[in-house]
Design an enzyme around this catalytic site. Sequence first.
Site, mmCIF file in Angstrom:
data_model
loop_
_atom_site.group_PDB
_atom_site.id
_atom_site.type_symbol
_atom_site.label_atom_id
_atom_site.label_comp_id
_atom_site.label_asym_id
_atom_site.label_seq_id
_atom_site.Cartn_x
_atom_site.Cartn_y
_atom_site.Cartn_z
ATOM 1 N N THR A 169 -39.718 116.115 -75.427
ATOM 2 C CA THR A 169 -39.476 117.433 -74.809
ATOM 3 C C THR A 169 -38.413 117.219 -73.826
ATOM 4 O O THR A 169 -38.675 117.081 -72.659
ATOM 5 C CB THR A 169 -40.653 117.962 -74.052
ATOM 6 O OG1 THR A 169 -41.484 118.523 -74.948
ATOM 7 C CG2 THR A 169 -40.313 119.104 -73.138
ATOM 8 N N ASN A 175 -50.942 119.133 -67.052
ATOM 9 C CA ASN A 175 -50.931 119.852 -68.328
ATOM 10 C C ASN A 175 -52.021 120.922 -68.406
ATOM 11 O O ASN A 175 -51.884 121.899 -69.140
ATOM 12 C CB ASN A 175 -51.031 118.853 -69.484
ATOM 13 C CG ASN A 175 -49.718 118.195 -69.742
ATOM 14 O OD1 ASN A 175 -48.823 118.762 -70.373
ATOM 15 N ND2 ASN A 175 -49.555 116.984 -69.229
ATOM 16 N N SER A 207 -50.261 128.185 -65.486
ATOM 17 C CA SER A 207 -50.776 129.019 -64.388
ATOM 18 C C SER A 207 -49.738 129.193 -63.291
ATOM 19 O O SER A 207 -48.729 128.541 -63.273
ATOM 20 C CB SER A 207 -52.044 128.408 -63.815
ATOM 21 O OG SER A 207 -51.786 127.121 -63.306
ATOM 22 N N GLU A 224 -45.159 112.700 -66.533
ATOM 23 C CA GLU A 224 -46.181 113.481 -65.830
ATOM 24 C C GLU A 224 -47.330 112.575 -65.382
ATOM 25 O O GLU A 224 -48.033 111.979 -66.192
ATOM 26 C CB GLU A 224 -46.695 114.587 -66.740
ATOM 27 C CG GLU A 224 -45.637 115.657 -66.979
ATOM 28 C CD GLU A 224 -46.017 116.672 -68.027
ATOM 29 O OE1 GLU A 224 -45.361 117.727 -68.073
ATOM 30 O OE2 GLU A 224 -46.951 116.420 -68.808
ATOM 31 N N THR A 277 -38.201 121.289 -65.730
ATOM 32 C CA THR A 277 -39.451 122.047 -65.872
ATOM 33 C C THR A 277 -40.511 121.360 -65.019
ATOM 34 O O THR A 277 -40.591 121.605 -63.822
ATOM 35 C CB THR A 277 -39.889 122.161 -67.352
ATOM 36 O OG1 THR A 277 -39.866 120.867 -67.960
ATOM 37 C CG2 THR A 277 -38.971 123.090 -68.118
#
EC number: 2.3.1.35
Length: 409
Positions: free
Chosen positions: A193, A404, A409, A280, A156
């Site tokens: 996750t 995040n 979007s 991230e 992802t």
Amino acid sequence: MPVDLKPPVAEDLHPIAGLRIGVTEAGVRKAQRKDLTVFLLEEGASVAGVFTQNRFCAAPVQVCREHLASGHPVRAMVVNTGNANAGTGADGLVRARATCIALARLLEVSPEQVLPFSTGVIMEPLPNDRIAAALPAALADAQPAHWARAAEGIMTTDTVPKASSVRTTIGGVPVHATGISKGAGMIRPNMATMLGFLATDACIAPELLQPLVRELADASFNRITIDGDTSTNDSFVLVATHKAGNASITSLDSPEGQALKAALMQVAQTLAQAIVRDGEGATKFITVRVEGGRTEAECRQVAYAIAHSPLVKTAFYASDPNLGRILAAVGYAGIDDLDQGTIDLFLDDVHVAVNGGRNPAYREEDGQRVMKQSEITVRVALGRGSAVQTVWTCDFSHDYVTINADYRS
């Protein structure tokens, strides 16, 4: 950029006899990206798994638990990225089951023999019609050597595919273990996750797989944290195809059981650490080791307090040796009878605090030297006992907020 993490080399990933993998584009959320993966297991394979402890767990997690509990031998796993099928209520369960039915029909097995997995955006309906339409292409693509393709197909916000593989010898017979994982944010133990798939061709008593996968998770995926958030979709699955030809392992405490566990643990920990390295916005990989506790539980408690602290993590990003933040985290970790006068703190080889206070020999430039490194070890000695635990985490950068803020979007 990930911290000292390179993409896997497909040729380095050992195929697992009795297992084929197919990857295709289903357009789950975005066009022209690999987002649908199937694992096809030959008859006789054994499967066990552990899942998120978030009570708001996703529909595929619920269905996986049901199908594993049914006792039906698993023949396939189907994984989509782009949509988590979480926060979708009864409709989400219908769509997860529909995906299992669609694949089961193509394979001529029962739906209970299919395990579904999803990852991606929460609270959006799963486009199971697109998934069903793409399943034939995924099946046509299925090959034993497609581990690297699968690592890419389950990503992802990951920036690098994550895969690992080892070969060992058990009872004079070559045995292989290969795994992939995904995850970069919303990462906190129990589990993260993340999706993790680990397979071996070893012959092992099927009843040993569930305690084995739990032990592997507890020492790998349940020792990582990026942001302290526990996801709705976490799943870690262990597959044994029993094709290696070794004498079947009937005890994890036997030399053969220990050898297999060591090989699988190497893969699991490599995958778990890869998630942190690709956290991230991460710029630093941080090992938090807490020793001298009375119990392993209190060592973990302290380690997580440090690893979750935004103040600690932002200080590491800035290479700012504001190390009182670490001591503060130790203090609020929740150990009521903690004696600060017995605590020592180290950054790699730098002895920062002794007996709860600044080490007279500590120089701030030494702390800053360590904090500028891409890999750092924080070591806390509690002075209460002999227990030790380790957690892996990363820093917080501006990019974490950007990623995040922009994810949907």
